[in-house]
Design an enzyme around this catalytic site. Structure first.
Site, PDB file in Angstrom:
ATOM      1  CG  HIS A 257      33.152 -10.830  13.643  1.00  0.00           C
ATOM      2  ND1 HIS A 257      32.000 -10.571  14.339  1.00  0.00           N
ATOM      3  CD2 HIS A 257      34.170 -10.403  14.437  1.00  0.00           C
ATOM      4  CE1 HIS A 257      32.306 -10.026  15.507  1.00  0.00           C
ATOM      5  NE2 HIS A 257      33.611  -9.911  15.590  1.00  0.00           N
TER       6      HIS A 257
ATOM      7  CB  CYS B  14      24.151  -9.020  16.450  1.00  0.00           C
ATOM      8  SG  CYS B  14      24.574 -10.627  17.140  1.00  0.00           S
TER       9      CYS B  14
ATOM     10  CG  ASP C 135      27.674  -6.926  16.118  1.00  0.00           C
ATOM     11  OD1 ASP C 135      26.921  -7.916  16.068  1.00  0.00           O
ATOM     12  OD2 ASP C 135      28.897  -7.009  15.917  1.00  0.00           O
ATOM     13  CB  SER C 136      27.850  -9.408  20.044  1.00  0.00           C
ATOM     14  OG  SER C 136      28.570  -9.806  18.887  1.00  0.00           O
TER      15      SER C 136
ATOM     16  CD  GLU D   6      36.320  -9.175  17.768  1.00  0.00           C
ATOM     17  OE1 GLU D   6      37.100  -8.394  18.345  1.00  0.00           O
ATOM     18  OE2 GLU D   6      35.108  -8.941  17.602  1.00  0.00           O
TER      19      GLU D   6
ATOM     20  CB  CYS E 134      28.994 -14.089  11.325  1.00  0.00           C
ATOM     21  SG  CYS E 134      29.823 -13.291  12.736  1.00  0.00           S
TER      22      CYS E 134
END
Length: 284
Positions: free
Chosen positions: A199, A83, A20-21, A163, A197
């Site tokens: 996240h 991702c 993933d990024s 994040e 996503c």
């Protein structure tokens, strides 16, 4: 030895590669480990170059290939592109470059889950700018359900909130309302929303509060894990068919920057503590 070079039982005991990024793909890894507890994994987070969602398709494809090469070089039997942005723009490229290695993304499993969950056929997708711009979820949903009505919303701030660990509380709830309240109000038959996503599952409660009880939230992680399980079974690559490999049943973590931050923030996404000694700093 790469997965393409291995064969039989020895190949089955190679680990699964996941990239993933950054740390968001750890939600996918979490689902994979739950569904496949006997498998070993190598996870790479390209933390030096995140986020991928605001970058061009050409750049994302280049980054994705570089990340995949590191994992393939470590010896893997299957690659999971955790991702959403990389799945949207680079999956076909990776499958071609690394053939015959199986390469699985998160877009098609998420789209399939959304089609199964929606009664009305009115589906919303929330994702990064890059994923929305590429339109991969819309294409995948309409391929499975041609009459579906799909609306996509770029929710870039969700990445930063996740994040920073601001998954709940008034800030996250206010941002979610700003992004989603109007979309839901304008579509009374909307009954499904895809968390497009990796996240976004961390902000599930704030998103659910903004969409209300009639809208079912779909996370592609669990569906992706099921696709991976079926692929391993179909290919005869389930772990345990040969000698236990070095990565068997465990996880190795690779990060391209700030391993201490990876440990701290990643624990939120993985749902458990990550030992600093388990994270290796790598250069792509």
């Amino acid at each position: 030895m790469t997965a393409a070079q291995g064969n039989g039982a020895a190949q089955a005991d190679l680990p699964i590669g996941v990239f993933d990024s950054g740390v968001g793909g750890l939600t996918v890894l979490r689902a994979l480990r739950s569904a496949l507890p006997d498998e070993g994994f190598i996870y790479l987070g390209d933390t030096a170059r995140l986020p991928y969602g605001t970058k061009s398709g050409e750049t994302v494809t280049r980054y994705a290939e570089q990340a995949a090469r590191v994992l393939v070089g470590r010896g893997i039997k299957l690659l999971v592109v955790a991702c959403n942005t990389a799945s949207a723009v680079a999956l076909g490229h990776l499958a071609t470059v690394f053939a015959p290695l199986p390469v699985i993304g998160v877009i098609e499993p998420g789209a399939a889950a959304a089609c199964a969950a929606s009664v009305s056929g009115q589906i919303a997708v929330i994702a990064t700018e890059g994923t929305v711009r590429g339109g991969a979820y819309e294409r995948a949903i309409r391929a499975a359900r041609p009459a579906a009505e799909v609306v996509s919303v770029a929710c870039q701030l969700f990445v930063a909130l996740a994040e920073e660990g601001w998954a709940g509380g008034p800030i996250a709830e206010a941002v979610a309302r700003r992004y989603l309240a109007g979309v839901v109000a304008e579509r009374p038959a909307l009954d499904c929303l895809v968390l497009g996503c990796t996240h976004f599952p961390v902000l599930r409660e704030a998103i659910a509060a903004a969409t209300g009880p009639r809208v079912r939230l779909v996370d592609s992680a669990e569906t992706t894990a099921e696709v991976v399980r079926e692929c391993l079974l179909r290919s005869g690559l389930r772990a345990g068919q040969g000698t236990r490999g070095a990565g068997h049943g465990g996880v190795r973590f690779l990060a391209t920057d700030a391993p201490a931050r990876f440990v701290r923030v990643g624990a939120v996404f993985l749902g458990e503590a990550i030992a600093p000694a388990d994270v290796e700093l790598v250069d792509l």
